[in-house]
Write an enzyme that holds these catalytic residues in place. Structure first.
Site, short mmCIF file in Angstrom:
data_model
loop_
_atom_site.label_atom_id
_atom_site.label_comp_id
_atom_site.label_asym_id
_atom_site.label_seq_id
_atom_site.Cartn_x
_atom_site.Cartn_y
_atom_site.Cartn_z
N GLU A 178 -5.24 -4.99 10.60
CA GLU A 178 -4.20 -3.99 10.82
C GLU A 178 -4.50 -3.23 12.11
OE1 GLU A 178 -2.27 -2.80 6.79
OE2 GLU A 178 -4.01 -1.57 7.11
N HIS A 222 -9.43 0.97 4.85
CA HIS A 222 -8.16 1.18 5.56
C HIS A 222 -8.41 2.10 6.76
CE1 HIS A 222 -4.13 2.56 6.46
NE2 HIS A 222 -3.71 1.44 5.89
N ASN A 271 0.86 -1.18 0.00
CA ASN A 271 0.00 0.00 0.00
C ASN A 271 0.90 1.23 0.00
OD1 ASN A 271 -1.80 2.05 0.53
ND2 ASN A 271 -2.32 1.36 2.60
N SER A 304 3.49 -2.13 10.29
CA SER A 304 4.94 -2.18 10.49
C SER A 304 5.56 -3.54 10.15
CB SER A 304 5.31 -1.76 11.92
OG SER A 304 4.92 -0.41 12.14
N LYS A 311 0.11 4.26 -0.30
CA LYS A 311 -0.54 5.45 0.26
C LYS A 311 -0.29 6.65 -0.67
CE LYS A 311 -0.24 3.33 4.76
NZ LYS A 311 -0.12 3.46 6.21
N GLU A 361 -6.88 4.55 7.84
CA GLU A 361 -6.75 5.98 7.55
C GLU A 361 -8.03 6.51 6.91
OE1 GLU A 361 -3.02 5.62 5.46
OE2 GLU A 361 -2.08 5.07 7.36
N GLY A 381 2.59 2.26 10.75
CA GLY A 381 3.55 3.35 10.57
C GLY A 381 4.27 3.75 11.85
P1 PGA Z 1 2.88 0.26 7.65
O1 PGA Z 1 1.42 0.48 7.01
O2 PGA Z 1 3.43 -1.01 7.07
O3 PGA Z 1 3.66 1.48 7.24
O4 PGA Z 1 2.69 0.17 9.13
C1 PGA Z 1 0.55 -0.59 6.81
C2 PGA Z 1 -0.74 -0.09 6.23
O5 PGA Z 1 -1.20 1.00 6.62
O6 PGA Z 1 -1.35 -0.75 5.36
#
Ligand code: PGA
Length: 258
Positions: free
Chosen positions: A169, A98, A12, A214, A14, A100, A175
């Protein structure tokens, strides 16, 4: 990981790599995918580079995902992108729900379910994201929250059991560099699979449940070694071919030896 389910490693991106760097990365991942035949590789670039990335990936096994879609086919929805448009751009996948989108753009469980249904209607496989916040985890609500989020989309998944993909997640792990430990992840993945089984045993057997938050080259093998972890949804580490490749190779080693 279970032998009956092909592991899926999805990147992803983003709001990164929306131009020429995205095409370079897509090209590098296309080359990498040939080294991991037991793993299904998917990338989710920003909208602006989807069509060009589709050309870049044409001769490769890499699947192309969008990061979001609107539920309508077309209409007066300034700034939105529909399922048919994503198909035209070359997508076969789309990330929905997601955290976010849920947290920053107010997406509800009901809207996420509508988006998952719209995706299937247009021949896109939705990667349905669920996960609890830190506050929810600390107050012992993890399983209840995830059960509620899965419950909202369960009928859609049942209707598409052979291609169902869920990503667990934990929001506090996205992140942040903090990952759920393999056992913590497995506990939630197993609970999700039990919930699917309660509705449709075939769905529980075939659905791929990815872990996200992560994931890096050095923790991927332990996470993917858990029985109900069928792949990874990768954010930060998907922005470079080397770090994404390390995760895909970890999945390949486990899948090839099982
Ligand atoms: P990350 O993000 O690997 O940077 O923690 C995962 C995601 O948001 O899909």
């Amino acid at each position: 990981m279970h032998v009956s389910r092909k592991p899926l490693v999805a990147g992803n991106w983003k709001m990164h790599h929306g131009g020429p760097t995205g095409l370079d990365l897509a090209g590098a991942i296309g080359a990498l995918a040939r080294e991991v035949p037991h793993v299904e590789v998917v990338v989710a670039p920003p909208f602006t580079v989807l069509a060009a990335a589709a050309s870049e990936l044409e001769e490769t096994p890499v699947g192309l995902a969008a990061q979001n879609l609107h539920v309508a086919d077309k209409g007066a929805f300034t700034g939105e992108v529909s399922g048919p448009m994503l198909r035209d751009a070359g997508c076969a996948w789309v990330i929905v729900g997601h955290s976010e989108r849920r947290q920053l753009f107010g997406e509800t469980d009901a809207l996420v379910a509508e988006k998952a249904a719209a995706a299937y209607t247009h021949g896109l496989v939705p990667i349905v994201c669920v996960g609890e916040t830190l506050e929810e985890r600390e107050s012992g609500k993890t399983l209840a929250v995830v059960e509620r989020q899965i419950g909202a989309v369960l009928d859609v998944l049942v209707a598409h059991a052979d291609s169902a993909v869920v990503a667990y997640e934990p929001v506090w792990a996205i992140g942040t560099g903090k990952t759920a430990g393999p056992a913590e992840a497995q506990e939630v993945h197993a609970a999700i699979r039990r919930q699917l089984a309660g509705k449709a045993p075939n769905l529980a057997a075939t659905a791929r449940i990815l872990y996200g938050g992560s994931v890096k080259g050095d923790n991927a093998a332990a996470l993917l070694g858990e029985a109900d972890v069928d792949g990874a949804l990768v954010g930060g580490a998907s922005l470079e071919a080397a770090s994404f490749g390390a995760i895909a190779r970890a999945a390949e080693r486990i899948a090839a030896s099982s």
